[in-house]
Design a protein around this motif. Structure first.
Motif, mmCIF file in Angstrom:
data_model
loop_
_atom_site.group_PDB
_atom_site.id
_atom_site.type_symbol
_atom_site.label_atom_id
_atom_site.label_comp_id
_atom_site.label_asym_id
_atom_site.label_seq_id
_atom_site.Cartn_x
_atom_site.Cartn_y
_atom_site.Cartn_z
ATOM 1 N N ALA A 197 1.883 -12.306 -10.274
ATOM 2 C CA ALA A 197 2.375 -12.632 -11.090
ATOM 3 C C ALA A 197 3.416 -13.362 -11.110
ATOM 4 O O ALA A 197 3.854 -14.783 -11.662
ATOM 5 C CB ALA A 197 3.154 -11.566 -12.147
ATOM 6 N N LEU A 198 4.306 -13.616 -9.764
ATOM 7 C CA LEU A 198 5.225 -14.688 -9.196
ATOM 8 C C LEU A 198 4.300 -15.984 -8.178
ATOM 9 O O LEU A 198 4.967 -16.313 -7.612
ATOM 10 C CB LEU A 198 6.457 -13.675 -9.126
ATOM 11 N N GLY A 199 3.443 -15.268 -8.522
ATOM 12 C CA GLY A 199 2.741 -16.035 -7.224
ATOM 13 C C GLY A 199 2.648 -15.607 -5.175
ATOM 14 O O GLY A 199 2.855 -16.351 -4.306
ATOM 15 N N LEU A 200 3.200 -14.217 -5.257
ATOM 16 C CA LEU A 200 3.979 -13.379 -4.209
ATOM 17 C C LEU A 200 2.799 -12.696 -4.260
ATOM 18 O O LEU A 200 2.025 -12.425 -4.968
ATOM 19 C CB LEU A 200 5.413 -12.899 -4.010
ATOM 20 N N SER A 201 2.944 -11.783 -2.236
ATOM 21 C CA SER A 201 2.162 -10.861 -1.678
ATOM 22 C C SER A 201 2.822 -10.611 -0.837
ATOM 23 O O SER A 201 3.597 -10.897 -0.038
ATOM 24 C CB SER A 201 0.878 -11.911 -1.568
ATOM 25 N N GLU A 202 2.069 -9.708 0.241
ATOM 26 C CA GLU A 202 2.389 -9.879 1.304
ATOM 27 C C GLU A 202 1.810 -10.028 2.388
ATOM 28 O O GLU A 202 2.557 -9.889 3.268
ATOM 29 C CB GLU A 202 2.683 -7.739 1.163
ATOM 30 N N THR A 203 1.262 -11.052 2.076
ATOM 31 C CA THR A 203 1.919 -12.068 3.424
ATOM 32 C C THR A 203 3.190 -13.303 2.791
ATOM 33 O O THR A 203 2.688 -14.082 3.931
ATOM 34 C CB THR A 203 0.098 -12.710 3.427
ATOM 35 N N PHE A 204 3.000 -13.219 1.861
ATOM 36 C CA PHE A 204 4.029 -14.502 0.930
ATOM 37 C C PHE A 204 5.202 -14.498 0.296
ATOM 38 O O PHE A 204 4.699 -13.806 -0.289
ATOM 39 C CB PHE A 204 3.466 -15.751 0.589
ATOM 40 N N GLY A 205 6.142 -14.209 0.792
ATOM 41 C CA GLY A 205 7.697 -13.658 -0.152
ATOM 42 C C GLY A 205 7.612 -12.299 -0.482
ATOM 43 O O GLY A 205 8.747 -12.244 -0.855
ATOM 44 N N ALA A 206 6.445 -11.406 -0.279
ATOM 45 C CA ALA A 206 7.252 -9.980 0.013
ATOM 46 C C ALA A 206 6.582 -9.436 0.699
ATOM 47 O O ALA A 206 6.470 -8.242 0.391
ATOM 48 C CB ALA A 206 6.237 -9.761 -1.522
#
Length: 196
Positions: free
Chosen positions: A133-142
């Motif tokens: 929902a925030l446009g993030l993932s475990e490869t970008f931002g999280a």
């Protein structure tokens, strides 16, 4: 606040869970009050707090004596993932506090701090579900919320088995209890600082 006499569980990990129930609940409520999943900007502040906490623990994760007990310990540290997440989120990396980072801890206290950090990986699975929902993932931002190698449950079981198997004297047990609570209190300090 220690209550060894009231803690009935024979396993150290379960006793530490019991003794940290209240500070854990307070921290959860505080996190919710800051609405870190309301926007990428708010989440970046949460990641900054995570970074500071992992920065506090980085020396423990790389301590040769502790690695002798937990062979994959250095790979478990998430300070670098949090730093990369902050870069993705275009958020400045906060300056860590070397006075806490450099403090000398006994075995019980050191393992209790790590216990709190490692335990947070279990909750990270739920937080990761909110990232799309925030446009993030475990490869970008999280990245720091990502699945550890070998899986969350397995990594936790291995860590708690080592923790429960340690031979600690009464003073080390007391230090572990104090340290586990102190670790939660430390994260609260970072959270308040990053959302100030």
């Amino acid at each position: 606040m220690t209550a060894s006499s009231q803690l009935s569980h024979p396993l150290r990990s379960q006793r530490l869970n019991q003794i940290t129930h209240e500070p854990h609940s307070k921290l959860d409520a505080l996190v919710k009050s800051h609405d870190p999943f309301g926007s990428p900007e708010r989440f970046a502040r949460f990641v900054a707090a995570q970074y500071l906490f992992q920065y506090d623990l980085e020396k423990l994760y790389n301590d040769p004596a502790l690695i002798a007990l937990v062979p994959d310990l250095s790979a478990r540290c998430r300070v670098e993932q949090a730093r990369l997440d902050l870069a993705d989120l275009k958020h400045a990396v906060p300056e860590g506090d070397d006075s806490v980072r450099g403090q000398s801890l006994g075995l019980g206290a050191a393992m209790a701090w790590l216990f709190v950090s490692e335990g947070s990986k279990l909750g990270a699975a739920f937080l990761l579900k909110r990232m799309p929902a925030l446009g993030l993932s475990e490869t970008f931002g999280a990245r720091h919320l990502g699945e550890p190698e070998g899986g969350r449950a397995q990594g936790w079981k291995q860590f708690t088995a080592i923790l429960d198997g340690l031979e600690l004297d009464a003073e080390q047990e007391r230090e572990a209890e104090v340290a586990a609570i102190a670790a939660f209190e430390r994260f609260v300090v970072h959270l308040e600082h990053c959302f100030a």
